[in-house]
Design an enzyme around this catalytic site. Sequence first.
Site, PDB file in Angstrom:
ATOM      1  N   ASP A   8      -9.510  -6.530   2.138  1.00 35.62           N
ATOM      2  CA  ASP A   8      -8.179  -6.959   1.721  1.00 35.62           C
ATOM      3  C   ASP A   8      -7.939  -8.424   2.082  1.00 35.62           C
ATOM      4  O   ASP A   8      -6.988  -9.045   1.596  1.00 35.62           O
ATOM      5  CB  ASP A   8      -7.093  -6.119   2.419  1.00 35.62           C
ATOM      6  CG  ASP A   8      -7.047  -4.697   1.878  1.00 35.62           C
ATOM      7  OD1 ASP A   8      -7.490  -4.505   0.734  1.00 35.62           O
ATOM      8  OD2 ASP A   8      -6.584  -3.801   2.597  1.00 35.62           O
TER       9      ASP A   8
ATOM     10  N   ASP B 115      -5.041  -3.674   4.927  1.00 32.33           N
ATOM     11  CA  ASP B 115      -5.525  -3.273   6.250  1.00 32.33           C
ATOM     12  C   ASP B 115      -7.025  -3.485   6.442  1.00 32.33           C
ATOM     13  O   ASP B 115      -7.484  -3.726   7.531  1.00 32.33           O
ATOM     14  CB  ASP B 115      -5.147  -1.811   6.552  1.00 32.33           C
ATOM     15  CG  ASP B 115      -5.409  -0.890   5.361  1.00 32.33           C
ATOM     16  OD1 ASP B 115      -6.244  -1.262   4.520  1.00 32.33           O
ATOM     17  OD2 ASP B 115      -4.791   0.184   5.275  1.00 32.33           O
TER      18      ASP B 115
ATOM     19  N   ASP C 256       0.863  -1.176   0.000  1.00 33.03           N
ATOM     20  CA  ASP C 256       0.000   0.000   0.000  1.00 33.03           C
ATOM     21  C   ASP C 256       0.899   1.225   0.000  1.00 33.03           C
ATOM     22  O   ASP C 256       2.059   1.140   0.376  1.00 33.03           O
ATOM     23  CB  ASP C 256      -0.811   0.066   1.302  1.00 33.03           C
ATOM     24  CG  ASP C 256      -1.911  -0.966   1.324  1.00 33.03           C
ATOM     25  OD1 ASP C 256      -2.090  -1.636   0.314  1.00 33.03           O
ATOM     26  OD2 ASP C 256      -2.576  -1.086   2.372  1.00 33.03           O
TER      27      ASP C 256
HETATM   28  P1  ATP Z   1      -3.322   3.013   0.104  1.00 34.55           P
HETATM   29  O1  ATP Z   1      -3.017   2.794   1.540  1.00 34.55           O
HETATM   30  O2  ATP Z   1      -3.905   1.846  -0.619  1.00 34.55           O
HETATM   31  O3  ATP Z   1      -2.283   3.732  -0.645  1.00 34.55           O
HETATM   32  P2  ATP Z   1      -5.072   5.219   0.121  1.00 34.55           P
HETATM   33  O4  ATP Z   1      -5.131   5.641   1.531  1.00 34.55           O
HETATM   34  O5  ATP Z   1      -4.388   6.102  -0.838  1.00 34.55           O
HETATM   35  O6  ATP Z   1      -4.633   3.802   0.086  1.00 34.55           O
HETATM   36  P3  ATP Z   1      -7.845   4.875   0.213  1.00 34.55           P
HETATM   37  O7  ATP Z   1      -7.775   5.025   1.655  1.00 34.55           O
HETATM   38  O8  ATP Z   1      -8.617   3.766  -0.393  1.00 34.55           O
HETATM   39  O9  ATP Z   1      -6.480   4.868  -0.461  1.00 34.55           O
HETATM   40  O10 ATP Z   1      -8.365   6.252  -0.388  1.00 34.55           O
HETATM   41  C1  ATP Z   1      -8.698   6.397  -1.732  1.00 34.55           C
HETATM   42  C2  ATP Z   1      -9.187   7.787  -1.993  1.00 34.55           C
HETATM   43  O11 ATP Z   1     -10.333   8.029  -1.201  1.00 34.55           O
HETATM   44  C3  ATP Z   1      -8.192   8.862  -1.620  1.00 34.55           C
HETATM   45  O12 ATP Z   1      -7.372   9.182  -2.693  1.00 34.55           O
HETATM   46  C4  ATP Z   1      -9.089  10.041  -1.261  1.00 34.55           C
HETATM   47  O13 ATP Z   1      -9.440  10.766  -2.417  1.00 34.55           O
HETATM   48  C5  ATP Z   1     -10.329   9.361  -0.729  1.00 34.55           C
HETATM   49  N1  ATP Z   1     -10.322   9.324   0.745  1.00 34.55           N
HETATM   50  C6  ATP Z   1      -9.363   8.856   1.553  1.00 34.55           C
HETATM   51  N2  ATP Z   1      -9.683   8.974   2.836  1.00 34.55           N
HETATM   52  C7  ATP Z   1     -10.901   9.551   2.875  1.00 34.55           C
HETATM   53  C8  ATP Z   1     -11.807   9.942   3.914  1.00 34.55           C
HETATM   54  N3  ATP Z   1     -11.534   9.761   5.200  1.00 34.55           N
HETATM   55  N4  ATP Z   1     -12.973  10.515   3.567  1.00 34.55           N
HETATM   56  C9  ATP Z   1     -13.275  10.691   2.277  1.00 34.55           C
HETATM   57  N5  ATP Z   1     -12.492  10.352   1.260  1.00 34.55           N
HETATM   58  C10 ATP Z   1     -11.314   9.789   1.525  1.00 34.55           C
END
Ligand code: ATP
Length: 899
Positions: free
Chosen positions: A635, A631, A328
């Site tokens: 997954d 996580d 990730d």
């Molecule tokens: P990874 O750990 O896989 O790199 P990530 O944290 O980038 O994951 P996700 O957590 O799935 O991926 O988030 C994907 C998208 O969702 C983010 O790019 C953001 O635009 C949106 N996002 C992330 N966190 C939030 C939240 N708490 N509320 C709303 N939208 C969110």
Amino acid sequence: MQQPVWHAISVESALEQLQSQLSGLSQQQAKQRLLDYGPNQLPATRKKSALTRFAQQFHNLLIYILIAAAIITALLGQWIDFSVILGVVFINALIGYIQEGKAERALDAISNMLSQQASVIRDNKAMPLNAVELVPGDIVQLQSGDKVPADLRLIDSHELRIDEAILTGESLSSQKSISPCQEQSALGDRNCMAYSGTLITFGTATGLVVSTGRHTEIGQISDMLGNVDVLETPLLKRISKFARWLTLAIMILTSITFLYGFFVQGYTATDMFLAAVGLAVAAIPEGLPAIITITLAIGVQAMANRKAIIRKLPAVETLGSVTTICSDKTGTLTCNEMTVKNIITAAGNYEVSGVGYAPLGNITLINHAEKITVNSCLEELSRAAMLCNDARLYQENGQWVLHGDPTEGALVTMAMKTGQDADVLYGQCPRIDAIPFESEHRFMATLHHDHKGQYFMYVKGAPERLIDMCVTQKLSGDETPIDKQFWHDKVNELAEKGQRVLAIASKLMEKSQDLSFSDTQQGLSLLGFVGMIDPPREEAITSVKACHNAGINVKMITGDHAATAVAIGRILGIGDGKAVLTGVDIDNMDNDALIQSVQDIDIFARTSPIHKLRLVTALQSTGQIVSMTGDGVNDAPALKRADVGVAMGMKGTSVAKETAEMVLVDDNFKSIVNAVEQGRTVYDNIKKSILFILPTNGGEALTILAAIILGRLLPITPVQILWVNMITAVTLALALAFEPAEKNVMKRPPRNPAEPLLTPFLIWRIIFVSVILLFGTFGLFIFERESGSSIEYSRTVALNMLVTFEIFYLFNARYIIEHAFKREVLFGNRYAVYAVGILIVFQLILTYTAPAQLLFGTEAINLESWARIIIIGCSIFFLVEAEKFVLRYKRRKSETVVD
Ligand code: ATP
């Protein structure tokens, strides 16, 4: 006292029965109840008794042969031999018992590190709590991915689904609600209950703890408790198979030797029996199984010290052969310390200054240096950012600390920089309902009302997702039709700078108590974007490089925007700075096309957990050994499918942790790479132990065979052989279990998992060293005999010769192929030096004390003999080093040919 039937009574009466309320117990009450009810834990697994565990040490084919040997010596009236062999069998069992105990304790300690956390409401405040401290009457909050920490009567639930397979065997998750059920309903039909140990697969809920510890449903099923990891790995299985073959070979060899000695050489049956016993005893590597078990256990402990907790022992070996690590991005490769840097509304583009969560910084219009006054567009965006948010910022000892998700924390800080006050805002616009963020749908929504009777919804999430859900955009109080192209361009602009972009939108609502998914899908008005930075971890950059040197591919799989992922990948050294595959691309590919693509592409963006499973499968079908991080609940299938599933210890859900082979304490990519290095080291050390122990047995067996064939007295007696085997195994060979990683351990390609335990090279080395031992030991024995020494004297010389060979050979064996002419060979592993010291003391006792002389048939030897022993002894060091040199030379030559 008769317990109420919790699933058949109403929430109110359950609360009343337990003298609790929705605002939770007070800390005082909870403390008292903890004393009354005891901790919320299951009684420790009933382990096998010490006696059974000790007895099991004798259940081993090789030991059976030793016992048979003891019986033969008893029948022949050789009482000293008989007692020594039995003594060795006993000591061997004792060592095995102690080492196994140590290994198990190490594993137990590690599983304790994975203690379960619960979110509890006490004194009207939500707080994290170690699940062990929960008491009946506590109010617990649950969300998808959690493991239910106690038996709960649900008091509130939102689309809650629970996997209860552990209790009911039913693999489909069951839908939950809060209405009471029939008194007679079966466990699987009690919809208003959540039982300890089951897993939340979807939704959120609040529950009232009704039973804890062994009073829970699972606590009453006693045989489910034995989930201790057994000390059994593919390698150990292969070794026991090898031991069976070895036993057979030893028995055949011993029988042939007996027949040959009796019929051809004309020895008496008694002599030949004793010689055969000697041969069998010589060839059996008694100490090997214990050494391997302890090497694995030391490896597991070393990994835990380096923040990687092994949940399933076979992973220790698999880690050494991992060829691809899929990771990730957020929090693993990056710091997960978000700071909003840019805001874009229809009215303008803004820059935000300041770093971290402290709300200190200014908002300036791009290309205008002065601080701006917050306009209505910006104000509504920051109100939405603060309200559609579960994170809280507190000041502790002058520092701003975040409770909650860093992405959301960054939004709170940004809103505070625009002048918003969280407490005031929560008071003005209370939240009525929410749809929590899930990686699948990539947005979060909240429903609020103000005190003028207006209802409205705020949504924040991935921009591509929100742009499609919006019909208008906000511009200074007005709403105009959305200009989708403008916003798409802005996403790319921010993402190319490596920023994580979130869109924020709002919608006026009819008076309502509930928010449904369909409410969010249309009619939204876009307020704007925020772009935040999340710097890559410094150590991740070096770890990615280390992986590449070690022949391991690193792939980044993220939910973030493609351009953001590529920009971060460029800094980390992942990917070629351009190529990226998105979740949509993957959806449009069939498996064959995906298999082609995964080989070249290292960055996968805007993926959902479901894509991870396809990626692992595709990579595995190209022959890769894959480690995958994860996580969330979703997954889990990919973690299960991967060769080494890795769950995040900090932000990971219980579901992910329960499925994974390994849990990272600090969620850091570097810890995976450390674990791989440790995995490679463990395998090396096991190989080194084998390479050390087997030639000892080979040398002894050859010496005895040579004596029989040449019709001479045995140069070492069975009891002396047992002494050598036991004493060197617990001193010298054990030191190899503590061997630190070789310098080049991360500079060579991963080990082929199909590689047999004994490669042709290892077999060659074993034979080579065995022959040196034969010539030295047997040769010196004959020399002593020819010079007129007594048989006891000559045997003592032979015995000390063998042990001295072992001492010198230990330093060769510390490096399998690399040369040993370096300082570290003496100082790199202090256990090796201690082991040699202890062994010398033992040899002196054996040679010079009367009881040992009586028991082992030894005699004091003079300095001249010692000089010969030491001079011949050190020859093995140079001979093996010469062999390594030739081998390295040949390898280099063949590599040049390939080049
Ligand atoms: P990874 O750990 O896989 O790199 P990530 O944290 O980038 O994951 P996700 O957590 O799935 O991926 O988030 C994907 C998208 O969702 C983010 O790019 C953001 O635009 C949106 N996002 C992330 N966190 C939030 C939240 N708490 N509320 C709303 N939208 C969110």
